[in-house]
Scaffold this motif. Structure first.
Motif, short mmCIF file in Angstrom:
data_model
loop_
_atom_site.label_atom_id
_atom_site.label_comp_id
_atom_site.label_asym_id
_atom_site.label_seq_id
_atom_site.Cartn_x
_atom_site.Cartn_y
_atom_site.Cartn_z
N ALA A 39 0.84 -1.20 0.00
CA ALA A 39 0.00 0.00 0.00
C ALA A 39 0.87 1.25 0.00
O ALA A 39 2.01 1.24 0.46
CB ALA A 39 -0.92 0.02 1.20
N GLN A 40 0.28 2.30 -0.55
CA GLN A 40 0.96 3.60 -0.62
C GLN A 40 -0.09 4.67 -0.37
O GLN A 40 -1.15 4.66 -1.01
CB GLN A 40 1.56 3.72 -2.02
CG GLN A 40 2.41 4.92 -2.25
CD GLN A 40 2.94 4.91 -3.67
OE1 GLN A 40 2.32 5.54 -4.53
NE2 GLN A 40 4.02 4.21 -3.92
N THR A 41 0.18 5.57 0.54
CA THR A 41 -0.75 6.65 0.84
C THR A 41 -0.08 7.97 0.52
O THR A 41 1.09 8.17 0.85
CB THR A 41 -1.17 6.62 2.32
OG1 THR A 41 -1.75 5.35 2.60
CG2 THR A 41 -2.19 7.71 2.62
N GLY A 45 -4.44 9.77 -2.52
CA GLY A 45 -5.19 8.82 -1.71
C GLY A 45 -4.37 7.57 -1.43
O GLY A 45 -3.14 7.59 -1.51
N THR A 46 -5.05 6.49 -1.13
CA THR A 46 -4.38 5.23 -0.82
C THR A 46 -4.51 4.28 -2.00
O THR A 46 -5.59 4.07 -2.53
CB THR A 46 -4.97 4.57 0.44
OG1 THR A 46 -4.77 5.47 1.54
CG2 THR A 46 -4.30 3.25 0.74
N THR A 48 -3.65 0.35 -3.08
CA THR A 48 -3.24 -0.96 -2.58
C THR A 48 -2.79 -1.81 -3.76
O THR A 48 -3.30 -1.66 -4.87
CB THR A 48 -4.37 -1.66 -1.81
OG1 THR A 48 -5.52 -1.75 -2.66
CG2 THR A 48 -4.72 -0.90 -0.55
N LYS A 115 8.23 6.22 5.71
CA LYS A 115 7.68 7.56 5.47
C LYS A 115 8.83 8.45 5.03
O LYS A 115 9.93 8.34 5.57
CB LYS A 115 7.04 8.13 6.73
CG LYS A 115 5.84 7.36 7.20
CD LYS A 115 5.24 7.97 8.43
CE LYS A 115 4.04 7.16 8.89
NZ LYS A 115 3.40 7.74 10.05
N GLU A 130 3.36 7.69 2.88
CA GLU A 130 3.61 6.45 3.61
C GLU A 130 3.59 5.28 2.64
O GLU A 130 2.76 5.24 1.74
CB GLU A 130 2.53 6.27 4.67
CG GLU A 130 2.65 5.02 5.48
CD GLU A 130 1.54 4.93 6.51
OE1 GLU A 130 1.75 5.45 7.62
OE2 GLU A 130 0.49 4.34 6.19
#
Length: 138
Positions: A39-41, A45-46, A48, A115, A130
């Motif tokens: 996942a990457q935020t 947005g996020t 997956t 991060k 993140e």
């Protein structure tokens, strides 16, 4: 004389224990192996990733790494581990990559969380806030 030997042995034992103490904050062993991004935020947005879609990050004992996505976008380099005091009560563990980028890192159960990190917080202008990785077999 008997008390001398007992005292000397006790002091040697305590000194031995203190000298064997490891600095767990910078332990390389939890980072070793292969990690896959799940996942990457960030600004968008996020996102997956299904297994096999995210970047794979391999970290080695000699402080080198290899990152790739399905054999594409191969990146290799070295890294250093450090701790940085960010306030009187807080420190963060940091990976300094040879590319010049830095990430703070923590573990949440079996997930490695990276991060973006800058020693000069006003200069952070990252689109990704993140990245989460899980351990993989290879």
């Amino acid at each position: 004389m008997k008390y001398f030997y007992v005292t000397a042995c006790a002091l040697l034992f305590v000194t031995g224990l203190m000298s064997c103490r490891k600095d767990d904050d910078l332990s390389l062993s939890p980072l070793l192996g292969t990690w896959e991004e799940v996942a990457q935020t960030g600004v968008n947005g996020t996102i997956t990733y299904r297994p096999g879609e995210g970047f794979r990050l391999k970290m080695y004992k000699d402080y080198t790494y290899f990152m790739h996505t399905g054999g594409i976008a191969d990146v290799t380099g070295t890294f250093k581990l450090a701790t940085v005091d960010v306030s009187e009560t807080a420190t963060v563990k940091v990976i300094d990559w040879s590319s010049g980028a830095s990430n703070s890192y923590t573990f949440i159960r079996d997930t490695l969380v990276l991060k973006p990190f800058s020693r000069y917080p006003t200069n952070i202008d990252d689109e990704i806030w993140e990245m989460k990785y899980v351990r993989r077999a290879n």
